[in-house]
Scaffold this active site. Structure first.
Site, short mmCIF file in Angstrom:
data_model
loop_
_atom_site.label_atom_id
_atom_site.label_comp_id
_atom_site.label_asym_id
_atom_site.label_seq_id
_atom_site.Cartn_x
_atom_site.Cartn_y
_atom_site.Cartn_z
N HIS A 39 0.94 -1.37 -0.17
CA HIS A 39 -0.11 -0.07 0.07
C HIS A 39 0.68 1.19 0.02
O HIS A 39 1.92 1.41 0.39
CB HIS A 39 -0.87 0.00 1.15
CG HIS A 39 -2.16 -0.98 1.10
ND1 HIS A 39 -1.88 -2.31 1.56
CD2 HIS A 39 -3.43 -0.41 0.66
CE1 HIS A 39 -3.38 -2.72 0.98
NE2 HIS A 39 -4.08 -1.73 0.58
N LYS B 258 -0.82 4.79 4.36
CA LYS B 258 -1.70 4.21 5.02
C LYS B 258 -1.08 3.89 6.47
O LYS B 258 0.02 3.80 6.75
CB LYS B 258 -1.55 2.74 4.35
CG LYS B 258 -2.64 1.71 4.92
CD LYS B 258 -2.92 0.74 4.28
CE LYS B 258 -3.90 -0.37 4.73
NZ LYS B 258 -5.13 0.25 5.16
#
Ligand SMILES: NC(=O)c1ccc[n+]([C@@H]2O[C@H](COP(=O)([O-])OP(=O)(O)OC[C@H]3O[C@@H](n4cnc5c(N)ncnc54)[C@H](OP(=O)(O)O)[C@@H]3O)[C@@H](O)[C@H]2O)c1
Length: 266
Positions: free
Chosen positions: A150, A154
């Site tokens: 990600h 995040k």
């Protein structure tokens, strides 16, 4: 009639992706409001309000769609449970704690509740395929390793989707994830025990979200993977879920039901 939606976390990346997806949804949904922190009202919402005063806005919605943070989701349930009664709540926020899960279960006696770590059609299909594979590929011979990637902003790891995939494998193997979960490896780890489920998180750049589940066996390897190229897929899935959940009876529902991958209330 258009489904009236209020978005919690309206100023965030997902909150803004939902504005763009709603614009392309041909009038099926109406963003009546956004709940935001701080002073800046994000574009695309008819009205915005702070978290403390969100009750009145929530009462104007068919569906409340939460894409914020675990703290904000917990506060929402603590402060606005009354306003949520008789409506539908969709939580896409990941990294929720046990108390929040308990509060969601309690709310589900009075409202339609759907919690989904991932709104994309592809990831929910991935979950179904992984469930099928785990039922066939036995734990003694096939080692499961999950790798997710990600973007650098995040705030939780591993991703909610990686945990949902791991839980799916554990359940298909008649065990609890907590008993077999292994987050990363380093140092003198010893040999890998059979049945362990490894989870590994990569963070960097602007990766929207990637998940790969590997079943590593003697003489063969099965890999099932999904890569999100654009946050739009999550926003479109969230709006599809909102239209589906609006007006449903109180209870817990899943994204797999929304997509027709299973039926019935949970
Ligand atoms: N289910 C899915 O398909 C899916 C897909 C992508 C992401 N997600 C999840 O959705 C959540 C949001 O992701 P994102 O990328 O949109 O994050 P983001 O860009 O950081 O947006 C989060 C928004 O929530 C607000 N917020 C955060 N903490 C708060 C608090 N304590 N009180 C009030 N407001 C608060 C933030 O306000 P500020 O603007 O003031 O910081 C921000 O506007 C994450 O949990 C992520 O994992 C789910």
């Amino acid at each position: 009639m258009a489904t009236r939606i209020v978005v919690c976390g309206a100023a965030g990346r997902m909150g803004q992706a939902i504005v763009r997806a709603a614009g392309a949804a041909d009038g099926a949904v109406r963003l009546v409001g956004g709940v935001v922190r701080g002073g800046t009202a994000p574009a695309g919402y008819e009205r915005t309000t702070g978290w403390e005063d969100a009750g009145e806005l929530i009462r104007q919605a068919d569906v409340l769609l939460d894409v914020s943070s675990p703290d904000a989701t917990r506060a929402l349930l603590e402060r606005h449970a009354d306003a949520l009664r008789g409506r539908a709540l969709i939580v896409g926020t990941t990294g929720l704690d046990g108390d929040t899960e308990t509060a969601l279960d309690a709310l589900a006696a009075h409202a339609a509740v759907l919690v989904a770590a991932n709104f994309s059609v592809g990831v929910n299909l991935l979950l179904a395929l992984v469930e099928q594979a785990a039922a066939v590929l036995d734990a003694e011979r096939f080692d499961v390793e999950i790798v997710e990637a990600h973007h650098r902003a995040k705030v939780d790891a591993p991703s909610g989707t990686a945990l949902a995939l791991a839980r799916m494998v554990a359940t298909a193997r008649d065990t609890r994830l907590e008993a077999v979960r292994r987050d990363g490896r380093s140092g003198a780890t010893g040999a890998r025990p059979a049945g362990e489920i490894g989870i590994h998180a990569l963070r960097g750049g602007d990766v929207a979200g990637e998940h790969r589940v590997s079943f590593l066996g003697p003489g063969e390897r099965i890999e099932i993977a999904h890569a999100a190229g654009d946050r739009r897929i999550f926003a479109e899935g969230a709006l599809r879920a909102a239209a589906w959940l609006s007006g449903r009876a109180a209870g817990r529902y899943t994204m797999r039901q929304v997509l027709g991958l299973e039926s019935g209330r949970t």
